[in-house]
Design an enzyme around this catalytic site. Sequence first.
Site, PDB file in Angstrom:
ATOM      1  N   ALA A   1       3.068   1.878   2.938  1.00 22.63           N
ATOM      2  CA  ALA A   1       4.325   1.141   2.850  1.00 22.63           C
ATOM      3  C   ALA A   1       5.305   1.882   1.945  1.00 22.63           C
ATOM      4  O   ALA A   1       6.498   1.974   2.242  1.00 22.63           O
ATOM      5  CB  ALA A   1       4.078  -0.268   2.313  1.00 22.63           C
TER       6      ALA A   1
ATOM      7  N   CYS B   1       0.817  -1.215   0.000  1.00 22.95           N
ATOM      8  CA  CYS B   1       0.000   0.000   0.000  1.00 22.95           C
ATOM      9  C   CYS B   1       0.848   1.262   0.000  1.00 22.95           C
ATOM     10  O   CYS B   1       2.063   1.237   0.162  1.00 22.95           O
ATOM     11  CB  CYS B   1      -0.939   0.000   1.203  1.00 22.95           C
ATOM     12  SG  CYS B   1      -0.077   0.165   2.788  1.00 22.95           S
TER      13      CYS B   1
ATOM     14  N   ARG C   1      12.847  -3.749   6.337  1.00 18.85           N
ATOM     15  CA  ARG C   1      13.354  -3.460   4.986  1.00 18.85           C
ATOM     16  C   ARG C   1      14.874  -3.444   4.838  1.00 18.85           C
ATOM     17  O   ARG C   1      15.402  -3.233   3.767  1.00 18.85           O
ATOM     18  CB  ARG C   1      12.758  -2.162   4.467  1.00 18.85           C
ATOM     19  CG  ARG C   1      11.399  -2.406   3.819  1.00 18.85           C
ATOM     20  CD  ARG C   1      10.878  -1.166   3.147  1.00 18.85           C
ATOM     21  NE  ARG C   1      11.873  -0.514   2.328  1.00 18.85           N
ATOM     22  CZ  ARG C   1      12.149  -0.847   1.075  1.00 18.85           C
ATOM     23  NH1 ARG C   1      11.510  -1.813   0.495  1.00 18.85           N
ATOM     24  NH2 ARG C   1      13.078  -0.197   0.396  1.00 18.85           N
TER      25      ARG C   1
ATOM     26  N   HIS D   1       5.149   6.831  -2.591  1.00 18.15           N
ATOM     27  CA  HIS D   1       6.412   7.464  -2.981  1.00 18.15           C
ATOM     28  C   HIS D   1       6.168   8.928  -3.323  1.00 18.15           C
ATOM     29  O   HIS D   1       6.890   9.809  -2.880  1.00 18.15           O
ATOM     30  CB  HIS D   1       7.004   6.779  -4.221  1.00 18.15           C
ATOM     31  CG  HIS D   1       7.262   5.319  -4.045  1.00 18.15           C
ATOM     32  ND1 HIS D   1       7.151   4.413  -5.063  1.00 18.15           N
ATOM     33  CD2 HIS D   1       7.624   4.600  -2.950  1.00 18.15           C
ATOM     34  CE1 HIS D   1       7.434   3.216  -4.620  1.00 18.15           C
ATOM     35  NE2 HIS D   1       7.715   3.293  -3.337  1.00 18.15           N
TER      36      HIS D   1
HETATM   37  S1  SF4 Z   1      -1.133  -1.512   6.076  1.00 10.85           S
HETATM   38 FE1  SF4 Z   1      -2.137   0.197   7.079  1.00 10.85          FE
HETATM   39  S2  SF4 Z   1      -2.040   1.884   5.691  1.00 10.85           S
HETATM   40 FE2  SF4 Z   1      -1.563   0.015   4.516  1.00 10.85          FE
HETATM   41  S3  SF4 Z   1      -3.495  -0.677   3.647  1.00 10.85           S
HETATM   42 FE3  SF4 Z   1      -3.305  -1.623   5.620  1.00 10.85          FE
HETATM   43  S4  SF4 Z   1      -4.272  -0.246   7.040  1.00 10.85           S
HETATM   44 FE4  SF4 Z   1      -3.920   0.865   5.212  1.00 10.85          FE
END
Ligand code: SF4
Lengths: 460, 540
Positions: free
Chosen positions: B63, B60, B94, B193
């Site tokens: 991230a 996502c 990471r 990004h």
């Molecule tokens: S990890 Fe957190 S920010 Fe990413 S999709 Fe899931 S809830 Fe949303």
Amino acid sequence: MLLRHTPTEVAERNALTINPAKTCQPVGAMYAALGIHACFPHSHGSQGCCAYHRSALTRHYKEPVMAGTSSFTEGSSVFGGQSNLVSAINNIFTIYNPEVIAVHTTCLSETIGDDIPQIASKAVEEGKVPDGKHIIYANTPSYVGSHVDGFANMVAGMVKGLAEPSEMRTKTINILPGWVEPSDMREIKRLTNAMGISFIMYPDTSDVMDAPQTGTHVFYPKGGTPVKAIQASGSSAFTIGLGPLCSTKAADLLKTKCKVEYSITDIPIGIQATDRFLMALSRASGKPVPESLTDERGRVMDIITDMHQYLYGKRVALYGDPDQLIPLTEFLTDMDMVPMHIVSGTPGKRFEKRVNEILHAKGIEANVRNGANADMFLLHQWIKNDPVDLLIGNTYGKYIARDENIPFVRHGFPILDRIGHSYFPTTGYTGAMRLLEQILGVFMDKQDRESPETGFELVM
Amino acid sequence: MADSTHIPSPEKIKEEILSHYPVKVAKKRSKAMVVREKGSDQEIQANVRTVPGIITQRGCSYAGCKGVVLGPTRDIVNITHGPIGCGFYSWLTRRNQTDPGPDGANYMPYCFSTDMQDENIVFGGEKKLKEAIQEAYDLFHPKAIAIFATCPVGLIGDDIHSVAREMKEKLGDVNIFGFSCEGYKGVSQSAGHHIANNQIFKHVVGRNDAKPEGEFVVNLLGEYNIGGDAFEIERIFENCGITLCATFSGNSTMGAFERSHTADLNLIMCHRSINYMAEMMETKFGIPWIKVNFIGAEATAKSLLKIADYFADEGLTARIKAVIAEEMPEVKETLARIKPRTQGKTAMLFVGGSRAHHYQELFSEMGMKTVAAGYEFAHRDDYEGRKVLPNVKVDADSRNIEELKVEADPERFKARINEDQKVRLSRAGIEFEDYEGMMNQMEDETFVIDDISHWESEKLIETYKPDIFCAGIKEKYAIQKMGVPLKQLHSYDYGGPYAGFRGAVNFYVEIDRMVNTKIWKLIEAPWDKKPGITAELAAV
Ligand code: SF4
Ligand code: SF4
């Protein structure tokens, strides 16, 4: 120093969690779902959660973790995720052909308020669910509880979605193993088999999260509890749930839904918790504990009495999940070790009480905290104030262990940097032996490394 | 590799892969799978939504923002505003290495989260966020605090930016800024990004006008110091006499970002994640950018020579040439030893937004052929080259990601080179503000696939039986269960560095190990091997 900004002086925090000793619900739900044969876990939310949960489980097990996501975009976040989930269900059955899709929610779909059973029945209405296939679900909002609750909720989801009520009672005993490793699931089955008991256990991640290398990727490995078995658990004679947080919800639901009585006991880590598990099995089945298991117990006792000098009085800090920490604390105190600091990010009032009962019985006063702001930053600060001889917990503890030069035994979730947990149990008497071997090993390695040459010992 | 005479045509394979999908899915995925015809301009579908339910590599926006661009900077306290999971999973996973020295600030081993609870979801989390910032400040007195919004935060309407402003004002000596990088934004990490680039540009770049000492001052953009890659590049730069002002972001600090606008050239490694920053720095401060690649020894040498050409300084050029001459023998020697064992083997690369391209260099140095490749979260320009940018449609998912309006800084804009110089240099082969993309390099009949799904990779492997597959942790063990070694190109399987000259040597040795080990042959038990060993045994 790796954790160079951690001050010794403890300042109470209200809002900021630093280095959490818990994670979020869906990862537990995903792990539980992998313990059903031919089950496809599905994360109803945005892609990130699913990517994170798959990665966390993959790093822990070094095994494939196949799961889907509803891939929410901004639009679905505003208008709800119904159409995403319905098409996901259709795509999953067409492409991956599972027996069951196990849907869990995420913070996003929970905040929106998506109604999973309603969406699932819409998918059924639209003919998206082939005959004989199932959708089960669990609500797993991460702003409530922790990964442990996610696990518990998905096991309850199995009962809700699959267990069938029946007038008939079989002699079968249901076992809900709680969140333990595939190796532990195997061990719990071995113990139960050794008692000669017919049983149904779910979830069961053995032969799934420890699948053999065969040169073929089997999308649904041979392990996992068959759907039929979970369905039949509604006619069993009795349920034994291991770990109150992990298993009470499901056991209780099975009682309400299918009238199967239950008892809850600790996850069998250490001597006494294993004793209690075997006695619960014995009570439920009317079968005695066989001599072979008494012998196993005897072997653990033999190691402890032989090596007692290395264990006695050793101070320990531990962190992890309540259902593990309780029997682990008991085991440590049984061996005359001294738990000094115990932390779990998982909330629940019972934890502190149980742990303190165990400690007080041995006259130990320790730092015990769980829930909000009970994190590894606090644990580290406690350690700085009152040093310990041993640290037990997941991989994140290695930063503390290295900074403070503390022997470290990895236990819990996640373990990202060692193998073994999937293959060698820490439950049952065999598991107790493994824990002992690990604990003694790190003590003795330290002694071998650091003792003056004059005092270097050949025999220990 | 499979005997090529038995491999059906790529178009056939594509058809077969798609035939397994529901019609709508097949139609969509078809556009993301290109069978390469060299010399022709082919279009690929990229940066569009992933099909729900499909097993994807993607993550996502959060991230991409917190994990990728901000994560590797050691002196920021990065607070995840949300429930515990998002922060937990991005905690140290990471492998960005950093060197704070014995007593420099380093918050990277820490995970900070507001751990939102249901009452925060119901009544709002701003109060808790403020308190968390105060607590972080009281404990650490950091130079900067960054706030990252996770999915629920956007939905409940917490205004993290006003919280940031308020707390910045209140505390006085700490830079505080927020990132609206909720995971549902965009279609992948890529949106994150962009959001990260924007905020760093707005809140950090340009805060300190002191130029670092040195004649040839550059920034390195899109290098995240996984496994120490940035350390190796730093080593080479130092030997060459190139002054590195800031790396976005690996082994990086706030201080370096703050004065990065004083550099004279921006070097872009990962085009996907950081081109926004380069563009904005060019517009506002007049710093030109060129695409470089330090993955591969030849590519490293080529990139260094580009820098030499740009600065057009005899001394620098001589020094760079000397460094290359000094580094190459070890590279050549290793290659001579290893290439006979790797020559002709095949690779597939499905990862990230630039590495699936960059690592083809290393494989080709080893005589290995890339038969299929694709990105996880790239855009069309990363495949087809920046020349397609005017034709790229901005869809609803990308439109919501802010495009900063940037203008030339009235005082500080300084064109580093004039148009004449630019033209002269581009005639000499230095492409400014350009990236030719991955596809151009790929051979006829190879596959280019965007956002590949598990099903697609499994079919490709079954058909082509490549000698190695490169992807990430989620793919690793499924592919290896198929008997094909998988090299992780996000985390490097905890190895590296693979950048620069020493990195190339490391990579050759590593790939030789992976494609030539005999361990895979031991997988099958002797009694399962045909013909009938069991019968033989029984007869004994
Ligand atoms: S990890 Fe957190 S920010 Fe990413 S999709 Fe899931 S809830 Fe949303
Ligand atoms: S805490 Fe919530 S939003 Fe974050 S990863 Fe977990 S489920 Fe996703």
